[in-house]
Design a protein around this motif. Sequence first.
Motif, PDB file in Angstrom:
ATOM      1  N   ARG A   1      45.332  17.168  -4.067  1.00  0.00           N
ATOM      2  CA  ARG A   1      44.176  17.383  -4.954  1.00  0.00           C
ATOM      3  C   ARG A   1      44.580  18.266  -6.133  1.00  0.00           C
ATOM      4  O   ARG A   1      44.241  17.983  -7.282  1.00  0.00           O
ATOM      5  N   ARG A   2      45.319  19.334  -5.846  1.00  0.00           N
ATOM      6  CA  ARG A   2      45.739  20.252  -6.917  1.00  0.00           C
ATOM      7  C   ARG A   2      46.659  19.509  -7.904  1.00  0.00           C
ATOM      8  O   ARG A   2      46.534  19.653  -9.117  1.00  0.00           O
ATOM      9  N   GLN A   3      47.584  18.702  -7.360  1.00  0.00           N
ATOM     10  CA  GLN A   3      48.507  17.954  -8.215  1.00  0.00           C
ATOM     11  C   GLN A   3      47.745  17.022  -9.158  1.00  0.00           C
ATOM     12  O   GLN A   3      48.036  16.940 -10.351  1.00  0.00           O
ATOM     13  N   PHE A   4      46.766  16.331  -8.614  1.00  0.00           N
ATOM     14  CA  PHE A   4      45.976  15.411  -9.443  1.00  0.00           C
ATOM     15  C   PHE A   4      45.027  16.175 -10.366  1.00  0.00           C
ATOM     16  O   PHE A   4      44.769  15.740 -11.497  1.00  0.00           O
ATOM     17  N   ASP A   5      44.499  17.306  -9.910  1.00  0.00           N
ATOM     18  CA  ASP A   5      43.613  18.095 -10.779  1.00  0.00           C
ATOM     19  C   ASP A   5      44.345  18.492 -12.060  1.00  0.00           C
ATOM     20  O   ASP A   5      43.803  18.376 -13.156  1.00  0.00           O
ATOM     21  N   VAL A   6      45.575  18.972 -11.916  1.00  0.00           N
ATOM     22  CA  VAL A   6      46.315  19.438 -13.099  1.00  0.00           C
ATOM     23  C   VAL A   6      46.847  18.245 -13.895  1.00  0.00           C
ATOM     24  O   VAL A   6      46.582  18.113 -15.100  1.00  0.00           O
ATOM     25  N   ASN A   7      47.605  17.376 -13.223  1.00  0.00           N
ATOM     26  CA  ASN A   7      48.350  16.338 -13.953  1.00  0.00           C
ATOM     27  C   ASN A   7      47.483  15.184 -14.428  1.00  0.00           C
ATOM     28  O   ASN A   7      47.831  14.526 -15.409  1.00  0.00           O
ATOM     29  N   VAL A   8      46.381  14.913 -13.729  1.00  0.00           N
ATOM     30  CA  VAL A   8      45.550  13.759 -14.092  1.00  0.00           C
ATOM     31  C   VAL A   8      44.176  14.199 -14.622  1.00  0.00           C
ATOM     32  O   VAL A   8      43.844  13.933 -15.777  1.00  0.00           O
ATOM     33  N   PHE A   9      43.402  14.896 -13.787  1.00  0.00           N
ATOM     34  CA  PHE A   9      42.045  15.252 -14.214  1.00  0.00           C
ATOM     35  C   PHE A   9      42.069  16.207 -15.409  1.00  0.00           C
ATOM     36  O   PHE A   9      41.217  16.103 -16.305  1.00  0.00           O
ATOM     37  N   GLY A  10      43.029  17.124 -15.435  1.00  0.00           N
ATOM     38  CA  GLY A  10      43.127  18.045 -16.569  1.00  0.00           C
ATOM     39  C   GLY A  10      43.388  17.285 -17.860  1.00  0.00           C
ATOM     40  O   GLY A  10      42.746  17.534 -18.894  1.00  0.00           O
ATOM     41  N   ALA A  11      44.331  16.342 -17.794  1.00  0.00           N
ATOM     42  CA  ALA A  11      44.653  15.554 -18.993  1.00  0.00           C
ATOM     43  C   ALA A  11      43.462  14.709 -19.427  1.00  0.00           C
ATOM     44  O   ALA A  11      43.137  14.633 -20.620  1.00  0.00           O
ATOM     45  N   VAL A  12      42.796  14.088 -18.463  1.00  0.00           N
ATOM     46  CA  VAL A  12      41.644  13.240 -18.817  1.00  0.00           C
ATOM     47  C   VAL A  12      40.513  14.083 -19.401  1.00  0.00           C
ATOM     48  O   VAL A  12      39.871  13.685 -20.377  1.00  0.00           O
ATOM     49  N   ALA A  13      40.295  15.263 -18.831  1.00  0.00           N
ATOM     50  CA  ALA A  13      39.237  16.134 -19.365  1.00  0.00           C
ATOM     51  C   ALA A  13      39.542  16.532 -20.808  1.00  0.00           C
ATOM     52  O   ALA A  13      38.642  16.573 -21.653  1.00  0.00           O
ATOM     53  N   MET A  14      40.818  16.802 -21.105  1.00  0.00           N
ATOM     54  CA  MET A  14      41.201  17.129 -22.486  1.00  0.00           C
ATOM     55  C   MET A  14      40.946  15.926 -23.406  1.00  0.00           C
ATOM     56  O   MET A  14      40.434  16.071 -24.524  1.00  0.00           O
ATOM     57  N   ILE A  15      41.319  14.743 -22.933  1.00  0.00           N
ATOM     58  CA  ILE A  15      41.116  13.527 -23.738  1.00  0.00           C
ATOM     59  C   ILE A  15      39.632  13.323 -24.020  1.00  0.00           C
ATOM     60  O   ILE A  15      39.226  13.039 -25.160  1.00  0.00           O
ATOM     61  N   LYS A  16      38.813  13.477 -22.975  1.00  0.00           N
ATOM     62  CA  LYS A  16      37.372  13.257 -23.153  1.00  0.00           C
ATOM     63  C   LYS A  16      36.767  14.269 -24.127  1.00  0.00           C
ATOM     64  O   LYS A  16      35.797  13.968 -24.806  1.00  0.00           O
TER      65      LYS A  16
END
Length: 277
Positions: A103-118
């Motif tokens: 979860r932490r790996q995806f939070d930083v590498n995926v969800f963090g990036a998507v949140a920045m994009i959005k």
Amino acid sequence: MASIKTLLITGVSSGFGRALAQEALAAGHRVVGTVRSEASKREFEALAPDRALGRVLDVTDFGSIDGVVAEVEASVGPVDVLVNNAGYGHEGVMEESPLAEMRRQFDVNVFGAVAMIKAVLPYMRERRRGHILNITSMGGYITMPGIAYYCGSKFALEGISEALGKEVEPFGIAVTAVAPGSFRTDWAGRSMVRTPRSISDYDALFDPVRTAREEKSGKQAGDPVKAARAMLAVISATRPPAHLLLGSDALGLVRAKLSVLSDEIAAWEAVTLSTDV
Ligand code: NAP
């Protein structure tokens, strides 16, 4: 000289983010860089007073991201380029590694990036221009035992990048997934999260992998400054690529993977074709 741009780069304290910030500043661009402490912010801003602008942000602080981007747009100006660089590697045998680490790996590498994009997209879409670079990895194409969560996160970001590129291309916004091989950054050193060993069945497979990665840290073939120059070339291109590999290891390994994949698809083609109505 190419036109001066404002880059918003996540994770400028070290590695690719720092190298790209420095090269962009040297080329005359303005860089808003995110860091995770006031001390790092001061250190970053000292690189170029007035043009190196730090913002303290953990990319998993999802409730803060929209506000930080809005403040940057209002006080610094239009963000021309977003570089989702912040990320880290989790290393561990999958069976041994808690779901919380995934979860932490995806939070930083995926969800963090998507949140920045959005957060940046409404501004870029309104202006009908912009460029988003997502730093993925050759681990977004190829896999190795011991980094299942990391590869999963980078495959995810590769897929999201490619699909997003098709959605925003009509608005003049380009999306490039940049997939480096092994580079001399803090990735395999201070930044890596290593799950402790617990299942001896995996010793023979995994222990050499962990040891080799520890020994190679700081001796990787890839030069982050050269990667930064490559990224600047992509940023100034009139038709930026959807995908860019960086490094001779990435090129060799990804080509080999595509060839094996192609052979396997061919070997099973009859079964594949047997399922249509
Ligand atoms: P690095 O030197 O460890 O830099 C990582 C940066 O990300 C640091 O600035 C770090 O900040 C920041 N960061 C980590 N977690 C964060 C979070 N939750 N919120 C905000 N910032 C965070 O390693 P790097 O190699 O340059 O890594 C940059 C990107 O390249 C990563 O996405 C990585 O997966 C990718 N990559 C690296 C390699 C390689 O071989 N080096 C290969 C392929 C892809 P702190 O200083 O506060 O920790």
